[in-house]
Design a protein around this motif. Structure first.
Motif, PDB file in Angstrom:
ATOM      1  N   UNK A 182       0.828  -1.200   0.000  1.00 50.41           N
ATOM      2  CA  UNK A 182       0.000   0.000   0.000  1.00 50.41           C
ATOM      3  C   UNK A 182       0.856   1.240   0.000  1.00 50.41           C
ATOM      4  N   UNK A 183       0.774   2.018   1.073  1.00 56.21           N
ATOM      5  CA  UNK A 183       1.534   3.252   1.135  1.00 56.21           C
ATOM      6  C   UNK A 183       0.687   4.433   0.717  1.00 56.21           C
ATOM      7  N   UNK A 184       1.255   5.623   0.894  1.00 56.45           N
ATOM      8  CA  UNK A 184       0.513   6.858   0.658  1.00 56.45           C
ATOM      9  C   UNK A 184       0.893   7.546  -0.641  1.00 56.45           C
ATOM     10  N   UNK A 185       1.715   6.912  -1.454  1.00 59.95           N
ATOM     11  CA  UNK A 185       2.169   7.539  -2.696  1.00 59.95           C
ATOM     12  C   UNK A 185       1.552   6.854  -3.908  1.00 59.95           C
ATOM     13  N   UNK A 186       1.053   7.658  -4.824  1.00 60.15           N
ATOM     14  CA  UNK A 186       0.600   7.118  -6.106  1.00 60.15           C
ATOM     15  C   UNK A 186       1.811   6.614  -6.870  1.00 60.15           C
ATOM     16  N   UNK A 187       1.687   5.473  -7.547  1.00 57.93           N
ATOM     17  CA  UNK A 187       2.834   4.947  -8.276  1.00 57.93           C
ATOM     18  C   UNK A 187       2.377   3.994  -9.372  1.00 57.93           C
ATOM     19  N   UNK A 188       3.229   3.831 -10.370  1.00 60.62           N
ATOM     20  CA  UNK A 188       2.983   2.834 -11.407  1.00 60.62           C
ATOM     21  C   UNK A 188       3.415   1.473 -10.890  1.00 60.62           C
ATOM     22  N   UNK A 189       2.639   0.447 -11.230  1.00 65.31           N
ATOM     23  CA  UNK A 189       2.924  -0.913 -10.764  1.00 65.31           C
ATOM     24  C   UNK A 189       2.807  -1.865 -11.950  1.00 65.31           C
ATOM     25  N   UNK A 190       3.218  -3.116 -11.711  1.00 65.44           N
ATOM     26  CA  UNK A 190       3.127  -4.108 -12.773  1.00 65.44           C
ATOM     27  C   UNK A 190       1.721  -4.615 -12.996  1.00 65.44           C
ATOM     28  N   UNK A 191       0.978  -4.772 -11.886  1.00 62.67           N
ATOM     29  CA  UNK A 191      -0.404  -5.257 -11.995  1.00 62.67           C
ATOM     30  C   UNK A 191      -1.190  -4.830 -10.769  1.00 62.67           C
ATOM     31  N   UNK A 192      -2.515  -4.808 -10.932  1.00 61.22           N
ATOM     32  CA  UNK A 192      -3.432  -4.375  -9.893  1.00 61.22           C
ATOM     33  C   UNK A 192      -4.414  -5.495  -9.566  1.00 61.22           C
ATOM     34  N   UNK A 193      -4.795  -5.579  -8.315  1.00 63.51           N
ATOM     35  CA  UNK A 193      -5.740  -6.610  -7.908  1.00 63.51           C
ATOM     36  C   UNK A 193      -7.058  -6.482  -8.654  1.00 63.51           C
ATOM     37  N   UNK A 194      -7.533  -7.604  -9.185  1.00 61.48           N
ATOM     38  CA  UNK A 194      -8.814  -7.616  -9.887  1.00 61.48           C
ATOM     39  C   UNK A 194     -10.002  -7.468  -8.966  1.00 61.48           C
ATOM     40  N   UNK A 195      -9.757  -7.405  -7.653  1.00 61.19           N
ATOM     41  CA  UNK A 195     -10.874  -7.205  -6.724  1.00 61.19           C
ATOM     42  C   UNK A 195     -11.537  -5.858  -6.934  1.00 61.19           C
ATOM     43  N   UNK A 196     -10.767  -4.864  -7.409  1.00 64.81           N
ATOM     44  CA  UNK A 196     -11.337  -3.552  -7.729  1.00 64.81           C
ATOM     45  C   UNK A 196     -10.340  -2.760  -8.545  1.00 64.81           C
ATOM     46  N   UNK A 197     -10.705  -2.398  -9.744  1.00 66.41           N
ATOM     47  CA  UNK A 197      -9.863  -1.543 -10.577  1.00 66.41           C
ATOM     48  C   UNK A 197     -10.719  -0.854 -11.631  1.00 66.41           C
ATOM     49  N   UNK A 198     -10.260   0.311 -12.037  1.00 63.82           N
ATOM     50  CA  UNK A 198     -10.917   1.073 -13.093  1.00 63.82           C
ATOM     51  C   UNK A 198     -10.087   0.939 -14.351  1.00 63.82           C
ATOM     52  N   UNK A 199     -10.695   0.542 -15.463  1.00 63.96           N
ATOM     53  CA  UNK A 199      -9.948   0.361 -16.705  1.00 63.96           C
ATOM     54  C   UNK A 199     -10.426   1.346 -17.772  1.00 63.96           C
ATOM     55  N   UNK A 200      -9.468   1.754 -18.587  1.00 64.75           N
ATOM     56  CA  UNK A 200      -9.803   2.518 -19.794  1.00 64.75           C
ATOM     57  C   UNK A 200     -10.299   1.521 -20.830  1.00 64.75           C
ATOM     58  N   UNK A 201     -11.472   1.733 -21.339  1.00 60.15           N
ATOM     59  CA  UNK A 201     -12.064   0.726 -22.212  1.00 60.15           C
ATOM     60  C   UNK A 201     -11.233   0.482 -23.465  1.00 60.15           C
ATOM     61  N   UNK A 202     -10.676   1.534 -24.048  1.00 53.20           N
ATOM     62  CA  UNK A 202      -9.872   1.347 -25.263  1.00 53.20           C
ATOM     63  C   UNK A 202      -8.638   0.490 -24.974  1.00 53.20           C
ATOM     64  N   UNK A 203      -8.020   0.687 -23.804  1.00 53.59           N
ATOM     65  CA  UNK A 203      -6.859  -0.116 -23.439  1.00 53.59           C
ATOM     66  C   UNK A 203      -7.263  -1.561 -23.189  1.00 53.59           C
ATOM     67  N   UNK A 204      -8.353  -1.744 -22.461  1.00 55.88           N
ATOM     68  CA  UNK A 204      -8.852  -3.081 -22.148  1.00 55.88           C
ATOM     69  C   UNK A 204      -9.171  -3.850 -23.425  1.00 55.88           C
ATOM     70  N   UNK A 205      -9.837  -3.190 -24.359  1.00 57.51           N
ATOM     71  CA  UNK A 205     -10.204  -3.867 -25.600  1.00 57.51           C
ATOM     72  C   UNK A 205      -9.012  -4.057 -26.522  1.00 57.51           C
ATOM     73  N   UNK A 206      -8.020  -3.155 -26.443  1.00 52.06           N
ATOM     74  CA  UNK A 206      -6.821  -3.313 -27.264  1.00 52.06           C
ATOM     75  C   UNK A 206      -6.099  -4.618 -26.949  1.00 52.06           C
TER      76      UNK A 206
END
Length: 279
Positions: A158-182
């Motif tokens: 976790x932590x308090x800093x926004x950061x880029x990661x390799x992957x995010x838990x599928x329990x909750x995430x927001x996806x850009x539809x164009x990226x998801x469909x790509x």
């Protein structure tokens, strides 16, 4: 959007949190994977004026999400994907939307995920290397503080800093539809487990960023729908782990590596399954 499988006892809490988390109404699609409690799911979705999509068979988590997203109107740009046993804190969706809408390279955003005791679940992680992934898989249960597990979990608390990661838990995430469909959405070959790791991996390969943002918070109460199928779920977990590694290390010259991985995972599964059956 969420996927239900015998999840009616948690669905009401999820839908209630969606209703109260934002100042504007958010339409919700509930994709049901042939639940035994489907009548209860129907009643709850009617009460909360959500759209219920009943799958003809159990497609797994990723398959049901893919099917539901394909039914969305073309103008929908962002999709919140969540387990039904998640509850959104106020403003969680807005916080994730602010990140993804203001950076055109972001393909997915994940929140800080809390356990019911208030501790932070490691929901944003780096993709495991072959060495750390195998070491963690083989020794995490018998030697919890081994160096491979420490490396695998580094920076994922976790932590308090926004950061880029390799992957995010599928329990909750927001996806850009164009990226998801790509990247053609979730790989439906993962019936359960690792579909989120694989999605993050493929989004990254395609040039998209996966971003963890602690300004959004949700609570995840746990994998309730699998709790009575422990040995079956162990097998699904190991099958999915091998599928992910097989895809990532797919070159012909890596065939011996894949053979060793398959043998090691098969042995680990037998040992863990034997432990489950021991009185």
């Amino acid at each position: 959007m969420t996927v239900t499988y015998n999840s009616s006892t948690h669905l009401m809490g999820f839908l209630d949190s969606v209703r109260t988390s934002e100042d504007v109404a958010m339409p919700v699609i509930v994709a049901d994977n042939c639940s035994a409690d489907l009548d209860a799911v129907r009643g709850i979705t009617r009460t909360y004026e959500s759209r219920l999509v009943e799958m003809a068979s159990n497609l797994g988590y990723g398959g049901a999400i893919n099917a539901a997203i394909s039914m969305l109107p073309a103008q929908v740009q962002y999709v919140l994907i969540s387990n039904p046993d998640v509850q959104l804190h106020p403003g969680a969706t807005s916080a994730m939307l602010d990140v993804i809408a203001n950076d055109t390279q972001v393909g997915s955003v994940g929140p800080r995920v809390l356990n019911v005791d208030g501790s932070t679940y490691p929901s944003g992680r780096q993709l495991p290397s072959l060495r750390t992934g195998v070491g963690h898989a083989l020794f995490a249960r018998i030697w919890p503080d081994n160096p491979w597990t420490r490396a695998y979990r580094a920076g994922s608390d976790g932590g308090d800093a926004r950061r880029s990661v390799g992957w995010l838990s599928g329990s909750c995430l927001l996806v850009r539809r164009t990226a998801f469909e790509e990247v053609q959405g979730f790989d439906e070959g993962f019936f359960m487990y690792f579909e989120d790791v694989d999605l993050g991996y493929r989004l990254g390969k395609a040039g998209w960023k996966n971003v963890y943002t602690p300004s959004a918070t949700v609570v995840h109460t746990g994998a309730h729908s699998t709790s009575t199928e422990s040995e079956k779920m162990l097998r699904a977990h190991h099958d999915s782990a091998y599928r992910y590694l097989e895809k990532k290390y797919s070159g012909p010259f890596l065939a011996p590596v894949r053979w060793v991985l398959k043998a090691g995972l098969s042995l680990r599964l037998r040992l863990l399954a034997r432990g489950q059956r021991t009185p």
